[in-house]
Design a protein around this motif. Structure first.
Motif, PDB file in Angstrom:
ATOM      1  N   SER A 151      -3.480  -4.598 -16.566  1.00 54.95           N
ATOM      2  CA  SER A 151      -2.402  -3.556 -16.571  1.00 54.95           C
ATOM      3  C   SER A 151      -2.245  -3.202 -17.886  1.00 54.95           C
ATOM      4  O   SER A 151      -2.123  -4.271 -18.835  1.00 54.95           O
ATOM      5  N   THR A 184       0.315   3.707 -14.629  1.00 54.05           N
ATOM      6  CA  THR A 184       0.709   4.141 -13.250  1.00 54.05           C
ATOM      7  C   THR A 184      -0.534   4.872 -12.593  1.00 54.05           C
ATOM      8  O   THR A 184      -0.922   5.931 -13.270  1.00 54.05           O
ATOM      9  N   GLU A 193      -1.824   2.644  -3.042  1.00 54.48           N
ATOM     10  CA  GLU A 193      -1.237   2.303  -2.154  1.00 54.48           C
ATOM     11  C   GLU A 193      -0.220   1.130  -2.885  1.00 54.48           C
ATOM     12  O   GLU A 193       0.406   0.336  -2.185  1.00 54.48           O
ATOM     13  N   GLN A 216       2.915  -1.821  -1.316  1.00 54.75           N
ATOM     14  CA  GLN A 216       2.749  -3.227  -1.183  1.00 54.75           C
ATOM     15  C   GLN A 216       3.829  -3.959  -1.990  1.00 54.75           C
ATOM     16  O   GLN A 216       3.710  -5.222  -1.901  1.00 54.75           O
TER      17      GLN A 216
HETATM   18  N1  LIG Z   1      -1.410   1.406  -9.224  1.00 53.37           N
HETATM   19  C1  LIG Z   1      -1.013   1.201 -10.512  1.00 53.37           C
HETATM   20  O1  LIG Z   1      -0.151   1.968 -10.861  1.00 53.37           O
HETATM   21  C2  LIG Z   1      -1.700   0.063 -11.344  1.00 53.37           C
HETATM   22  C3  LIG Z   1      -1.223   0.083 -12.613  1.00 53.37           C
HETATM   23  C4  LIG Z   1      -1.787  -1.024 -13.343  1.00 53.37           C
HETATM   24  C5  LIG Z   1      -2.883  -1.822 -12.925  1.00 53.37           C
HETATM   25  N2  LIG Z   1      -2.927  -1.730 -11.443  1.00 53.37           N
HETATM   26  C6  LIG Z   1      -3.814  -2.884 -10.891  1.00 53.37           C
HETATM   27  O2  LIG Z   1      -5.066  -2.151 -10.489  1.00 53.37           O
HETATM   28  C7  LIG Z   1      -5.431  -3.130  -9.334  1.00 53.37           C
HETATM   29  C8  LIG Z   1      -5.823  -2.362  -8.164  1.00 53.37           C
HETATM   30  O3  LIG Z   1      -4.538  -1.613  -7.736  1.00 53.37           O
HETATM   31  P1  LIG Z   1      -4.326  -0.298  -6.819  1.00 53.37           P
HETATM   32  O4  LIG Z   1      -3.540   0.537  -7.813  1.00 53.37           O
HETATM   33  O5  LIG Z   1      -5.707   0.118  -6.570  1.00 53.37           O
HETATM   34  O6  LIG Z   1      -3.495  -0.832  -5.610  1.00 53.37           O
HETATM   35  P2  LIG Z   1      -3.775  -0.902  -3.924  1.00 53.37           P
HETATM   36  O7  LIG Z   1      -4.199   0.450  -3.776  1.00 53.37           O
HETATM   37  O8  LIG Z   1      -2.502  -1.467  -3.372  1.00 53.37           O
HETATM   38  O9  LIG Z   1      -5.164  -1.738  -3.937  1.00 53.37           O
HETATM   39  C9  LIG Z   1      -4.887  -3.111  -4.011  1.00 53.37           C
HETATM   40  C10 LIG Z   1      -6.035  -3.829  -3.351  1.00 53.37           C
HETATM   41  O10 LIG Z   1      -6.105  -5.079  -3.329  1.00 53.37           O
HETATM   42  C11 LIG Z   1      -6.234  -5.849  -2.316  1.00 53.37           C
HETATM   43  N3  LIG Z   1      -5.611  -7.205  -2.138  1.00 53.37           N
HETATM   44  C12 LIG Z   1      -4.220  -7.099  -2.237  1.00 53.37           C
HETATM   45  N4  LIG Z   1      -3.734  -8.614  -2.088  1.00 53.37           N
HETATM   46  C13 LIG Z   1      -4.805  -9.223  -1.569  1.00 53.37           C
HETATM   47  C14 LIG Z   1      -5.001 -10.500  -1.180  1.00 53.37           C
HETATM   48  N5  LIG Z   1      -4.068 -11.267  -1.022  1.00 53.37           N
HETATM   49  N6  LIG Z   1      -6.272 -10.894  -0.781  1.00 53.37           N
HETATM   50  C15 LIG Z   1      -7.589  -9.839  -0.820  1.00 53.37           C
HETATM   51  N7  LIG Z   1      -7.170  -8.699  -1.166  1.00 53.37           N
HETATM   52  C16 LIG Z   1      -6.021  -8.134  -1.518  1.00 53.37           C
HETATM   53  C17 LIG Z   1      -5.899  -4.721  -1.302  1.00 53.37           C
HETATM   54  O11 LIG Z   1      -6.457  -5.002   0.183  1.00 53.37           O
HETATM   55  P3  LIG Z   1      -5.881  -5.421   1.324  1.00 53.37           P
HETATM   56  O12 LIG Z   1      -4.612  -5.044   1.401  1.00 53.37           O
HETATM   57  O13 LIG Z   1      -6.932  -4.740   2.515  1.00 53.37           O
HETATM   58  O14 LIG Z   1      -6.159  -6.969   1.233  1.00 53.37           O
HETATM   59  C18 LIG Z   1      -6.218  -3.535  -1.748  1.00 53.37           C
HETATM   60  O15 LIG Z   1      -7.652  -3.108  -1.526  1.00 53.37           O
HETATM   61  C19 LIG Z   1      -4.476  -4.276  -9.340  1.00 53.37           C
HETATM   62  O16 LIG Z   1      -4.793  -5.216  -9.725  1.00 53.37           O
HETATM   63  C20 LIG Z   1      -3.340  -3.447  -9.927  1.00 53.37           C
HETATM   64  O17 LIG Z   1      -2.226  -4.652 -10.426  1.00 53.37           O
HETATM   65  C21 LIG Z   1      -2.354  -0.834 -10.625  1.00 53.37           C
END
Ligand SMILES: NC(=O)c1ccc[n+]([C@@H]2O[C@H](COP(=O)([O-])OP(=O)(O)OC[C@H]3O[C@@H](n4cnc5c(N)ncnc54)[C@H](OP(=O)(O)O)[C@@H]3O)[C@@H](O)[C@H]2O)c1
Length: 264
Positions: A147, A192, A196, A200
């Motif tokens: 991030s 950002t 989802e 979460q």
């Molecule tokens: N969205 C943002 O603003 C943002 C910004 C910077 C970095 N990021 C990073 O980008 C990455 C992806 O995030 P996203 O934005 O795509 O969020 P997201 O839509 O909430 O996706 C998160 C994914 O991780 C999986 N996950 C979470 N906890 C888990 C666990 N304990 N075991 C297995 N799978 C798990 C979830 O699947 P299940 O719930 O089905 O397990 C989901 O597929 C993350 O590392 C996040 O820190 C996001």
């Protein structure tokens, strides 16, 4: 820049593929002809993804492994399945992650442990298990989704920032160690993103979830990530705002401190 790596036919594991960035990346890599193993906890979502990819393109049906990524048995199963059903591994994408929100003084030790387990320990341990397979693969690559907050920390997200700083440090160190083996490490640092993620988040903040104003789409993050994978980049920082924050912090940390304390 010339493409250094072709993704067509590459054998790839993607964690956190049931929503957001991981889902978008899986769909785009599937279109590109990559062979995929997708994993997350929500099995039905993974099945739908696998159906959609195999209907849309020329690729073999993506393999699904459902389970909690912090579970050592699940990690083992992911790697063993990749070896058995894909015949090996070329790229590991550590994308699964979760957020935390609220002042450190109001937080619990449980939240600290959970965020570090999911965002840091799990990808590191999966990487440890994947390296023997990557060594035998073609043009090996580990993609860690960190991030912008793993470059510059902000208030109200102390555990999350710490977990992403840890992943950043691990990625930089491992990249040097694996250079001699021809295995790359790419650190992707989204800003950002509209996913989802904010539903979460483990929060104790009364103001609740962050604003999605100016959020980038997961599809755009996925496109830029694929390009960085092809080019053999070491680092990808998404969004102009994200780059600005990181560069202000690198060039003038006291200014970054003042800005983040005031507006962070
Ligand atoms: N969205 C943002 O603003 C943002 C910004 C910077 C970095 N990021 C990073 O980008 C990455 C992806 O995030 P996203 O934005 O795509 O969020 P997201 O839509 O909430 O996706 C998160 C994914 O991780 C999986 N996950 C979470 N906890 C888990 C666990 N304990 N075991 C297995 N799978 C798990 C979830 O699947 P299940 O719930 O089905 O397990 C989901 O597929 C993350 O590392 C996040 O820190 C996001």
């Amino acid at each position: 820049m010339m493409a250094r790596r072709t993704l067509d036919g590459a054998r790839i594991i993607i964690t956190g593929a049931s929503s957001g960035i991981g889902l978008a990346l899986a769909k785009q890599l599937g279109k590109q002809g990559s062979r995929l193993l997708v994993t997350a906890r929500r099995e039905e979502r993974l099945r739908q993804l696998s159906d959609a990819i195999s209907k849309a393109g020329k690729v073999t049906r993506p393999i699904t492994v459902a389970g909690d990524i912090t579970n050592l048995e699940v990690q083992k199963q992911i790697i063993e399945t990749a070896e058995r059903d894909m015949g090996g591994l070329d790229i590991l994408v550590n994308n699964a992650g979760m957020g935390s929100l609220g002042l450190f003084l109001n937080a619990t030790p449980e939240r600290l442990r959970r965020v570090l387990e999911v965002n840091f320990i799990a990808p590191v341990e999966l990487t440890r298990k994947a390296i023997p397979l990557l060594r035998k693969g073609h043009n090996g690559l580990i993609v860690n989704v960190g991030s912008v907050l793993g470059h510059r920390a902000v208030p109200g997200k102390s555990e999350y920032c710490a977990s992403k700083f840890a992943l950043h440090g691990f990625s930089d160190s491992l990249r040097c160690e694996l250079a001699i083996e021809g295995i790359d490490v790419l650190l992707v640092s989204p800003s950002t993103t509209s996913s989802e993620f904010f539903d979460q988040v483990m929060t104790t903040s009364p103001s609740g979830k962050s604003s999605l104003r100016n959020a980038m789409s997961p599809e755009k993050v996925a496109r830029r990530t694929m390009r960085a994978m092809q080019r053999g980049q070491h680092e990808l920082i998404l969004s102009t705002g994200g780059k600005l924050l990181v560069w202000i912090d690198r060039l003038c940390p006291p200014l970054a401190h003042r800005l983040v304390t005031r507006f962070g």
